[in-house]
Design a protein around this motif. Structure first.
Motif, PDB file in Angstrom:
ATOM      1  N   ASN A  95       0.835  -1.093  -0.043  1.00 12.98           N
ATOM      2  CA  ASN A  95       0.050   0.204  -0.204  1.00 12.98           C
ATOM      3  C   ASN A  95       0.830   1.207   0.095  1.00 12.98           C
ATOM      4  O   ASN A  95       0.547   2.356  -0.858  1.00 12.98           O
ATOM      5  CB  ASN A  95      -0.798   0.008   1.263  1.00 12.98           C
ATOM      6  CG  ASN A  95      -1.992  -0.973   1.142  1.00 12.98           C
ATOM      7  OD1 ASN A  95      -2.485  -1.619   0.078  1.00 12.98           O
ATOM      8  ND2 ASN A  95      -2.788  -1.421   2.461  1.00 12.98           N
ATOM      9  N   PHE A  96       1.912   1.154   0.940  1.00  7.12           N
ATOM     10  CA  PHE A  96       2.911   2.368   1.134  1.00  7.12           C
ATOM     11  C   PHE A  96       3.562   2.488  -0.551  1.00  7.12           C
ATOM     12  O   PHE A  96       3.549   3.773  -0.836  1.00  7.12           O
ATOM     13  CB  PHE A  96       3.937   1.874   1.870  1.00  7.12           C
ATOM     14  CG  PHE A  96       5.046   3.120   2.360  1.00  7.12           C
ATOM     15  CD1 PHE A  96       4.775   3.931   3.195  1.00  7.12           C
ATOM     16  CD2 PHE A  96       6.101   3.256   1.536  1.00  7.12           C
ATOM     17  CE1 PHE A  96       5.881   4.906   3.574  1.00  7.12           C
ATOM     18  CE2 PHE A  96       7.229   4.103   1.765  1.00  7.12           C
ATOM     19  CZ  PHE A  96       6.839   4.956   2.787  1.00  7.12           C
ATOM     20  N   LEU A  97       3.890   1.622  -1.081  1.00 10.69           N
ATOM     21  CA  LEU A  97       4.407   1.832  -2.619  1.00 10.69           C
ATOM     22  C   LEU A  97       3.548   2.272  -3.583  1.00 10.69           C
ATOM     23  O   LEU A  97       3.707   3.131  -4.270  1.00 10.69           O
ATOM     24  CB  LEU A  97       5.182   0.374  -2.965  1.00 10.69           C
ATOM     25  CG  LEU A  97       6.423   0.006  -2.154  1.00 10.69           C
ATOM     26  CD1 LEU A  97       7.206  -1.339  -2.355  1.00 10.69           C
ATOM     27  CD2 LEU A  97       7.649   1.001  -2.078  1.00 10.69           C
ATOM     28  N   ASN A  98       2.598   1.106  -3.881  1.00 15.51           N
ATOM     29  CA  ASN A  98       1.633   1.468  -4.804  1.00 15.51           C
ATOM     30  C   ASN A  98       0.772   2.661  -4.896  1.00 15.51           C
ATOM     31  O   ASN A  98       0.247   3.371  -5.878  1.00 15.51           O
ATOM     32  CB  ASN A  98       0.716   0.341  -5.024  1.00 15.51           C
ATOM     33  CG  ASN A  98       1.337  -1.131  -4.984  1.00 15.51           C
ATOM     34  OD1 ASN A  98       2.602  -1.044  -5.741  1.00 15.51           O
ATOM     35  ND2 ASN A  98       0.844  -2.244  -4.809  1.00 15.51           N
ATOM     36  N   SER A  99       0.476   2.973  -3.466  1.00 15.86           N
ATOM     37  CA  SER A  99      -0.278   4.318  -3.379  1.00 15.86           C
ATOM     38  C   SER A  99       0.296   5.562  -3.131  1.00 15.86           C
ATOM     39  O   SER A  99       0.082   6.552  -2.742  1.00 15.86           O
ATOM     40  CB  SER A  99      -1.345   4.084  -2.150  1.00 15.86           C
ATOM     41  OG  SER A  99      -1.867   2.948  -2.554  1.00 15.86           O
TER      42      SER A  99
END
Length: 329
Positions: free
Chosen positions: A290-294
């Protein structure tokens, strides 16, 4: 008084340990190795959701203070052989925080067998999968730490059992923004962290071929209904030559999975799904994907803070999910 959960210097964390506080600590291995022995458990990860927003730091550690217990929490290691006893050994009223090193035998064993552990779902079990900085993948192994002895392990899990007084009640909540999309239903013959041949829309097919042919965005997880809860299985990698897909959590036979529908604005959707303001959260974590993709670096996800992990534990192993624990009367 709200529970202390914050990103801080190693020096400040050491002061809390030396004051005898019970703590769950996340941080880069080098930072954790600077901490004194005491009443804490820890795991390696340098990604955090701090009060100021998403942060990557090898120097700071994220500390969750454990308070309000009825008796001193118990800290211990579990290996893959003893881990099935975790809920049976847990306090009758209270909760357990579990940290497991990613890619270990204990990680695989927990992922595939946890739903069948004795007394699972009867006692609140929350936690996360320790990881490493993505630049260090394959160079260094994720680890957990038993602070009471100062011992690091890349194979065993570490747990803190927290007994609560009879008037208090622990509850785990899961925030999952993903819902099954409109694509074909996919089912698997075996459980495991990888798959090739499977049933796609009721027909024999290959998952790696299907991903390529349909040009599916692999940032979207597979989603299935596990007895009323939507559970994600995230894609780790695709080996087109071997025609196999690797996952961050296992798939199980007897379930129908679909690739998730896209989430157009993660931060906005997340704010809408988060618990109401002012809730006293005792422990929480969110997923590195979630941290990376968003693109959450520098962005806040409401008032919820904690480590950004290689997997979340809300009774069983979860992916691309936020889990949080509240203690109420």
């Amino acid at each position: 008084m709200k529970t202390q959960q914050e990103l801080m210097s190693v020096g400040r964390a050491a002061e809390l340990i030396e004051a005898g506080k019970y703590l769950s600590i996340a941080g880069d291995e080098a930072a954790l190795r600077q901490l004194p022995q005491g009443n804490w458990i820890g795991g390696t990860i340098p990604y955090f959701m701090a009060a100021a927003g998403g942060t990557v730091s090898r120097e700071q550690v994220f500390v969750s203070e454990i308070s309000g217990f009825a008796a001193p929490p118990q800290l211990r290691f579990y290996d893959s052989g003893s881990l099935p006893q975790i809920c049976r050994n847990a306090p009758d009223n209270g909760y357990s925080i579990l940290i497991i090193p990613a890619f270990s035998g204990t990680h695989a064993s927990f992922a595939q067998n946890a739903p069948n552990f004795e007394e699972m779902y009867m006692k609140p079990l929350i936690g996360w999968i320790a990881g490493v900085h993505l630049d260090d993948l394959g160079k260094t192994s994720p680890k957990v730490i038993l602070g009471s002895t100062g011992e690091f392990s890349e194979s065993d899990a570490v747990v803190m059992d927290v007994p609560l007084p009879p008037e208090k009640f622990a509850q785990i909540d899961i925030v999952n923004l993903f819902r099954p999309g409109s694509g074909a239903g996919i089912s698997f013959q075996n459980n495991g962290f990888s798959a090739g041949d499977c049933l796609i829309g009721g027909q024999v097919g290959n998952l790696a071929d299907y991903l390529l042919e349909k040009q599916i965005d692999t940032r979207l997880p597979l989603v299935a209904d596990y007895s009323g809860a939507m559970i994600n299985v995230s894609i780790k990698s695709i080996d087109h030559e071997a025609k196999r897909v690797e996952f961050y959590a296992p798939v199980f036979p007897g379930l129908e999975y679909r690739f998730a529908a896209p989430v157009t604005d993660y931060v906005t959707a997340f704010q809408a799904a988060l618990p109401k303001s002012g809730l006293d959260i005792s422990f929480s974590c969110n997923c590195i994907l979630n941290f990376l993709n968003s693109h959450l670096e520098g962005k806040r996800t409401g008032e919820v803070t904690g480590p950004m992990t290689f997997g979340e534990i809300g009774y069983q192993l979860l992916n691309q999910t936020l889990v949080y624990l509240t203690v109420t009367e």
